[in-house]
Enzyme design. Structure first.
Site, mmCIF file in Angstrom:
data_model
loop_
_atom_site.group_PDB
_atom_site.id
_atom_site.type_symbol
_atom_site.label_atom_id
_atom_site.label_comp_id
_atom_site.label_asym_id
_atom_site.label_seq_id
_atom_site.Cartn_x
_atom_site.Cartn_y
_atom_site.Cartn_z
ATOM 1 N N HIS A 252 0.915 -1.220 0.232
ATOM 2 C CA HIS A 252 -0.172 -0.003 0.047
ATOM 3 C C HIS A 252 0.750 1.290 0.142
ATOM 4 C CE1 HIS A 252 -4.177 -1.144 0.168
ATOM 5 N NE2 HIS A 252 -3.852 -2.298 1.192
ATOM 6 N N GLU A 317 -4.257 -2.090 13.156
ATOM 7 C CA GLU A 317 -5.607 -1.833 12.303
ATOM 8 C C GLU A 317 -5.979 -2.827 11.686
ATOM 9 O OE1 GLU A 317 -6.565 0.691 7.921
ATOM 10 O OE2 GLU A 317 -4.632 -0.191 8.426
ATOM 11 N N HIS A 318 -5.474 -3.958 11.419
ATOM 12 C CA HIS A 318 -5.748 -5.456 10.654
ATOM 13 C C HIS A 318 -5.215 -6.400 11.700
ATOM 14 C CE1 HIS A 318 -5.961 -2.830 7.020
ATOM 15 N NE2 HIS A 318 -7.089 -3.447 7.114
ATOM 16 N N ASP A 351 -10.531 -6.164 2.653
ATOM 17 C CA ASP A 351 -10.220 -4.983 1.891
ATOM 18 C C ASP A 351 -11.112 -4.503 0.591
ATOM 19 O OD1 ASP A 351 -8.157 -4.260 3.538
ATOM 20 O OD2 ASP A 351 -6.430 -4.831 2.251
#
Length: 426
Positions: A252, A317-318, A351
């Protein structure tokens, strides 16, 4: 005991003042100059000249026409999944009115925000899934007006998949505007873009700083940083799975944070070796390798309890748990944006297509908040009504408390309803 096999590299601290001043100047210009400032920034930052900021109905139809049928089917599938989950969430929020004590009736209503601005990042890849994540829960919540801002490419257009995904998700208007200037336009309005009540969606540091500066004038979802993933793995985990999961988030952004917490030193070593191998054939290796080098961490613990404690402290976050009987440990993990249980539950499914939202808290914010959901776009507000019986139950307590606090106006407002007189008798 906790062993840090690989730690984050020391990161250069960005000069906050420069970023704050740059964004502040952008916001000020948009407030003062409206569309003129937006078009000037399009020339300056995006290298394009646009007469019309809004994507037309013809532009939406054209976008659909150029997309392959398989992509249209994929967009429809993901929208259906995200919508279904948002609808299930909405059903958990209920209205009620209840007599709490005789004569005192309290209740709550669930009211949609009147207007929302969804920001969809540009950058390296067309993030059509970000459009869906910001728009669909708002639509399910019943938001009457949803506007989308996203930066155009060098040809002055938005990727057709992003346009059509936003349209199909429920966007009322789509604008070719990005960056801090888009956040300013959604907050204060211009000749073309109407001001909204809440702004949601991820973005770069300029977008995030703009959201910070306008927060309070307009509602925001959260201040999110680059993507994060933490994998908890024991000796039963597959190194190739874990490596691919870490690299999926690393691609990302060079600032993406990727962390492995393992109870097995052998597994940790195998994952690091697998990452090296997978990077050799990964088309996005330039970004992913930089992220792994700079922000990658490998932590080995002696026990699963230690691994869980480390994970809850990081609050990723994940969070992907790849351990034996992973579902049995659901309750032990308490700080995360979204949790993925078992080796098959890849983060990338969420996602893109499984239905949960991918706009999630980063930088430890998962210790106090969750991600975007249908409730992000709803206001839970209270109401009350009280009859004479309720006044008799409440007023004496309120009068005495008001007197103790020296708030005689409060005392009078309560007492006149109880006795018909402003002041209490001596």
């Amino acid at each position: 005991m906790i062993h840090h096999i690989k730690e984050e590299a020391g990161l250069q601290v960005e000069e906050r003042t420069e970023l704050e001043n740059t964004v502040s100047d952008i916001i000020h210009r948009v407030r003062q100059e409206g569309d003129s400032a937006l078009k000037d920034f399009l020339q300056k930052f995006d290298g394009v000249d646009l007469d019309d900021l809004k994507v037309s109905e013809e532009g939406i139809a054209k976008a659909k026409a150029v997309l392959p049928q398989t992509l249209l089917e994929d967009i429809a599938f993901s929208i259906e999944r995200i919508k279904a989950f948002a609808e299930a969430q909405r059903r958990t929020l209920t209205e009620f009115e209840q007599e709490m004590i005789p004569g005192v009736y309290l209740g709550q209503r669930v009211i949609p925000v009147e207007s929302v601005g969804a920001y969809v990042p540009g950058g390296r890849y067309p993030l059509l899934s970000s459009a869906q994540m910001g728009i669909i829960p708002a639509k399910v919540a019943g938001v009457p007006k949803i506007q989308v801002c996203t930066p155009p490419t060098k040809d002055g257009e938005i990727h057709p998949a992003v346009i059509y995904a936003a349209h199909l998700s429920g966007a009322d208007d789509i604008y070719r505007v990005g960056g801090a200037q888009a956040i300013a336009a959604l907050t204060y309005g211009t000749e073309t873009i109407k001001p909204v009540n809440k702004v949601v969606g991820p973005g770069n540091r300029f977008v995030t700083e703009a959201k910070r500066q306008v927060s309070g004038v307009v509602g925001i979802d959260m201040l999110a940083g680059p993507s994060e993933v933490l994998v908890v793995a024991d000796e039963t985990a597959r190194p190739d799975y874990v490596a691919s999961d870490l690299l999926a988030q690393a691609e990302h952004d060079v600032d993406a944070r990727v962390i492995l917490v393992s109870t097995s030193e052998k597994l940790a070593a195998a994952v690091q070796a697998e990452i090296v191998e997978q990077l050799k054939t990964l088309p996005t290796a330039k970004v992913a390798e930089a992220a792994w080098a700079r922000r990658g961490q490998v932590i080995v613990t002696d026990t699963l309890e230690e691994a869980i404690a480390v994970t809850n402290d990081i609050a990723p976050e994940h969070l992907h748990v790849q351990i034996k009987d992973s579902r049995e440990h659901l309750q032990a993990f308490i700080n995360y944006g979204s949790l993925f249980l078992g080796e098959q539950a890849s983060v990338v499914y969420a996602d893109k297509v499984c239905g949960t939202n991918h706009i999630l808290p980063t930088l430890g914010a998962a210790k106090y908040t969750g991600g975007v959901w249908v409730g992000t776009f709803l206001k839970v507000v209270t109401h009350q009504w009280i009859d004479d019986q309720g006044v008799k139950a409440l007023a004496p307590h309120c009068v005495r408390q008001s007197e103790r606090e020296g708030l005689i106006g409060h005392l009078r407002s309560a007492n006149i309803r109880l006795t018909g007189k402003l002041d209490i008798e001596s």
